[in-house]
Design a protein around this motif. Structure first.
Motif, PDB file in Angstrom:
ATOM      1  N   LEU A  77       0.826  -1.212   0.000  1.00 11.25           N
ATOM      2  CA  LEU A  77       0.000   0.000   0.000  1.00 11.25           C
ATOM      3  C   LEU A  77       0.858   1.259   0.000  1.00 11.25           C
ATOM      4  O   LEU A  77       0.544   2.237  -0.690  1.00 11.25           O
ATOM      5  N   TYR A  78       1.939   1.260   0.756  1.00 14.44           N
ATOM      6  CA  TYR A  78       2.858   2.398   0.806  1.00 14.44           C
ATOM      7  C   TYR A  78       3.369   2.714  -0.603  1.00 14.44           C
ATOM      8  O   TYR A  78       3.380   3.871  -1.031  1.00 14.44           O
ATOM      9  N   PHE A  79       3.788   1.676  -1.320  1.00 14.86           N
ATOM     10  CA  PHE A  79       4.360   1.905  -2.636  1.00 14.86           C
ATOM     11  C   PHE A  79       3.306   2.189  -3.704  1.00 14.86           C
ATOM     12  O   PHE A  79       3.604   2.834  -4.706  1.00 14.86           O
ATOM     13  N   VAL A  80       2.079   1.756  -3.500  1.00 21.77           N
ATOM     14  CA  VAL A  80       0.985   2.206  -4.374  1.00 21.77           C
ATOM     15  C   VAL A  80       0.805   3.715  -4.184  1.00 21.77           C
ATOM     16  O   VAL A  80       0.659   4.464  -5.158  1.00 21.77           O
ATOM     17  N   GLY A  81       0.866   4.160  -2.948  1.00 23.38           N
ATOM     18  CA  GLY A  81       0.795   5.599  -2.672  1.00 23.38           C
ATOM     19  C   GLY A  81       1.950   6.348  -3.306  1.00 23.38           C
ATOM     20  O   GLY A  81       1.779   7.459  -3.831  1.00 23.38           O
ATOM     21  N   ALA A  82       3.140   5.754  -3.266  1.00 26.92           N
ATOM     22  CA  ALA A  82       4.309   6.385  -3.900  1.00 26.92           C
ATOM     23  C   ALA A  82       4.103   6.508  -5.408  1.00 26.92           C
ATOM     24  O   ALA A  82       4.469   7.526  -6.013  1.00 26.92           O
ATOM     25  N   LEU A  83       3.517   5.479  -6.018  1.00 26.41           N
ATOM     26  CA  LEU A  83       3.231   5.549  -7.454  1.00 26.41           C
ATOM     27  C   LEU A  83       2.256   6.686  -7.749  1.00 26.41           C
ATOM     28  O   LEU A  83       2.454   7.457  -8.697  1.00 26.41           O
ATOM     29  N   ILE A  84       1.227   6.797  -6.950  1.00 30.33           N
ATOM     30  CA  ILE A  84       0.249   7.874  -7.138  1.00 30.33           C
ATOM     31  C   ILE A  84       0.940   9.230  -7.022  1.00 30.33           C
ATOM     32  O   ILE A  84       0.685  10.138  -7.817  1.00 30.33           O
ATOM     33  N   ALA A  85       1.842   9.360  -6.049  1.00 28.12           N
ATOM     34  CA  ALA A  85       2.577  10.623  -5.883  1.00 28.12           C
ATOM     35  C   ALA A  85       3.429  10.926  -7.107  1.00 28.12           C
ATOM     36  O   ALA A  85       3.512  12.076  -7.551  1.00 28.12           O
ATOM     37  N   HIS A  86       4.068   9.904  -7.678  1.00 30.43           N
ATOM     38  CA  HIS A  86       4.862  10.083  -8.900  1.00 30.43           C
ATOM     39  C   HIS A  86       3.972  10.540 -10.060  1.00 30.43           C
ATOM     40  O   HIS A  86       4.293  11.508 -10.758  1.00 30.43           O
ATOM     41  N   LEU A  87       2.895   9.819 -10.270  1.00 30.63           N
ATOM     42  CA  LEU A  87       2.037  10.100 -11.425  1.00 30.63           C
ATOM     43  C   LEU A  87       1.331  11.445 -11.291  1.00 30.63           C
ATOM     44  O   LEU A  87       1.089  12.126 -12.288  1.00 30.63           O
ATOM     45  N   ARG A  88       1.031  11.831 -10.060  1.00 33.03           N
ATOM     46  CA  ARG A  88       0.349  13.101  -9.814  1.00 33.03           C
ATOM     47  C   ARG A  88       1.144  14.284 -10.333  1.00 33.03           C
ATOM     48  O   ARG A  88       0.583  15.259 -10.808  1.00 33.03           O
ATOM     49  N   VAL A  89       2.482  14.190 -10.278  1.00 27.34           N
ATOM     50  CA  VAL A  89       3.333  15.290 -10.741  1.00 27.34           C
ATOM     51  C   VAL A  89       3.914  15.024 -12.127  1.00 27.34           C
ATOM     52  O   VAL A  89       4.746  15.775 -12.604  1.00 27.34           O
ATOM     53  N   GLY A  90       3.484  13.948 -12.752  1.00 24.12           N
ATOM     54  CA  GLY A  90       3.947  13.638 -14.100  1.00 24.12           C
ATOM     55  C   GLY A  90       5.309  12.976 -14.170  1.00 24.12           C
ATOM     56  O   GLY A  90       5.912  12.910 -15.232  1.00 24.12           O
ATOM     57  N   SER A  91       5.815  12.476 -13.049  1.00 22.38           N
ATOM     58  CA  SER A  91       7.117  11.807 -13.034  1.00 22.38           C
ATOM     59  C   SER A  91       6.999  10.430 -13.673  1.00 22.38           C
ATOM     60  O   SER A  91       6.103   9.653 -13.351  1.00 22.38           O
ATOM     61  N   ARG A  92       7.912  10.149 -14.557  1.00 25.02           N
ATOM     62  CA  ARG A  92       7.967   8.828 -15.174  1.00 25.02           C
ATOM     63  C   ARG A  92       9.239   8.081 -14.774  1.00 25.02           C
ATOM     64  O   ARG A  92       9.593   7.072 -15.364  1.00 25.02           O
ATOM     65  N   LYS A  93       9.935   8.595 -13.777  1.00 22.21           N
ATOM     66  CA  LYS A  93      11.152   7.942 -13.262  1.00 22.21           C
ATOM     67  C   LYS A  93      10.724   6.920 -12.221  1.00 22.21           C
ATOM     68  O   LYS A  93      10.716   7.198 -11.021  1.00 22.21           O
ATOM     69  N   LEU A  94      10.382   5.730 -12.698  1.00 20.56           N
ATOM     70  CA  LEU A  94       9.742   4.748 -11.831  1.00 20.56           C
ATOM     71  C   LEU A  94      10.571   3.491 -11.601  1.00 20.56           C
ATOM     72  O   LEU A  94      10.073   2.525 -11.028  1.00 20.56           O
ATOM     73  N   VAL A  95      11.836   3.487 -12.018  1.00 21.15           N
ATOM     74  CA  VAL A  95      12.641   2.273 -11.856  1.00 21.15           C
ATOM     75  C   VAL A  95      12.838   1.948 -10.376  1.00 21.15           C
ATOM     76  O   VAL A  95      12.630   0.818  -9.950  1.00 21.15           O
ATOM     77  N   GLY A  96      13.235   2.947  -9.589  1.00 19.06           N
ATOM     78  CA  GLY A  96      13.417   2.717  -8.154  1.00 19.06           C
ATOM     79  C   GLY A  96      12.123   2.280  -7.497  1.00 19.06           C
ATOM     80  O   GLY A  96      12.100   1.339  -6.701  1.00 19.06           O
ATOM     81  N   TRP A  97      11.040   2.956  -7.857  1.00 18.11           N
ATOM     82  CA  TRP A  97       9.736   2.584  -7.313  1.00 18.11           C
ATOM     83  C   TRP A  97       9.428   1.125  -7.668  1.00 18.11           C
ATOM     84  O   TRP A  97       8.964   0.365  -6.812  1.00 18.11           O
ATOM     85  N   ALA A  98       9.663   0.753  -8.920  1.00 18.29           N
ATOM     86  CA  ALA A  98       9.320  -0.598  -9.370  1.00 18.29           C
ATOM     87  C   ALA A  98      10.089  -1.662  -8.587  1.00 18.29           C
ATOM     88  O   ALA A  98       9.536  -2.714  -8.250  1.00 18.29           O
ATOM     89  N   VAL A  99      11.351  -1.389  -8.289  1.00 20.96           N
ATOM     90  CA  VAL A  99      12.156  -2.352  -7.533  1.00 20.96           C
ATOM     91  C   VAL A  99      11.582  -2.529  -6.125  1.00 20.96           C
ATOM     92  O   VAL A  99      11.391  -3.655  -5.653  1.00 20.96           O
ATOM     93  N   PHE A 100      11.280  -1.410  -5.458  1.00 28.15           N
ATOM     94  CA  PHE A 100      10.726  -1.487  -4.101  1.00 28.15           C
ATOM     95  C   PHE A 100       9.335  -2.118  -4.107  1.00 28.15           C
ATOM     96  O   PHE A 100       9.013  -2.933  -3.242  1.00 28.15           O
ATOM     97  N   PHE A 101       8.515  -1.745  -5.075  1.00 32.57           N
ATOM     98  CA  PHE A 101       7.164  -2.301  -5.161  1.00 32.57           C
ATOM     99  C   PHE A 101       7.223  -3.805  -5.417  1.00 32.57           C
ATOM    100  O   PHE A 101       6.517  -4.582  -4.758  1.00 32.57           O
ATOM    101  N   ALA A 102       8.057  -4.221  -6.368  1.00 31.21           N
ATOM    102  CA  ALA A 102       8.179  -5.648  -6.679  1.00 31.21           C
ATOM    103  C   ALA A 102       8.673  -6.434  -5.464  1.00 31.21           C
ATOM    104  O   ALA A 102       8.201  -7.553  -5.211  1.00 31.21           O
ATOM    105  N   THR A 103       9.575  -5.841  -4.709  1.00 30.33           N
ATOM    106  CA  THR A 103      10.078  -6.503  -3.504  1.00 30.33           C
ATOM    107  C   THR A 103       8.974  -6.649  -2.458  1.00 30.33           C
ATOM    108  O   THR A 103       8.836  -7.697  -1.822  1.00 30.33           O
ATOM    109  N   ALA A 104       8.166  -5.594  -2.295  1.00 29.64           N
ATOM    110  CA  ALA A 104       7.055  -5.657  -1.331  1.00 29.64           C
ATOM    111  C   ALA A 104       6.020  -6.695  -1.766  1.00 29.64           C
ATOM    112  O   ALA A 104       5.528  -7.477  -0.939  1.00 29.64           O
ATOM    113  N   VAL A 105       5.701  -6.725  -3.058  1.00 24.43           N
ATOM    114  CA  VAL A 105       4.739  -7.713  -3.567  1.00 24.43           C
ATOM    115  C   VAL A 105       5.296  -9.127  -3.390  1.00 24.43           C
ATOM    116  O   VAL A 105       4.579 -10.038  -2.956  1.00 24.43           O
ATOM    117  N   ALA A 106       6.573  -9.291  -3.710  1.00 24.91           N
ATOM    118  CA  ALA A 106       7.190 -10.611  -3.547  1.00 24.91           C
ATOM    119  C   ALA A 106       7.162 -11.051  -2.085  1.00 24.91           C
ATOM    120  O   ALA A 106       6.888 -12.218  -1.783  1.00 24.91           O
TER     121      ALA A 106
END
Length: 118
Positions: A77-106
């Motif tokens: 849930l934390y990293f879903v919120g982080a994704l929303i924060a990224h997308l809200r400002v138009g950031s497409r730099k999501l590699v770091g987010w993806a690594v943390f999110f994938a780790t949390a999901v795993a």
């Protein structure tokens, strides 16, 4: 399954504990992330504590499995919120987010799989 459970959980603990420390000590990277996402600086320690609680909860899951599952779910849930924060400002730099999110999901998947919660 036990080896995957332990390995993924420890990896998630290390990632999130390291991130928590960077937030809590006031490192420049989290400050820059908050500025980029247009979030108030007062959120930095709160976000650091949430990450730390997730890491501690994952460790506690070795003793109390439900805590590990809840911590992993909280980190997702934390990293879903982080994704929303990224997308809200138009950031497409999501590699770091993806690594943390994938780790949390795993971590959530191996916790559920190993402990048989359904």
């Amino acid at each position: 399954m036990f080896i995957a459970y332990v390995t993924v959980t420890i990896l998630a603990v290390l990632f999130n504990a390291t991130a928590a420390v960077t937030y809590l000590i006031g490192h420049d990277y989290p400050k820059a992330q908050l500025r980029m996402k247009r979030l108030p600086p007062s959120w930095r320690p709160v976000l650091g504590v949430l990450l730390a609680m997730g890491a501690v909860g994952l460790l506690a899951g070795f003793v109390a499995p439900l805590l590990g599952v809840l911590a992993a779910f909280g980190l997702v849930l934390y990293f879903v919120g982080a994704l929303i924060a990224h997308l809200r400002v138009g950031s497409r730099k999501l590699v770091g987010w993806a690594v943390f999110f994938a780790t949390a999901v795993a971590a959530l998947v191996v916790n559920l799989g190993y402990h048989g919660f359904s």
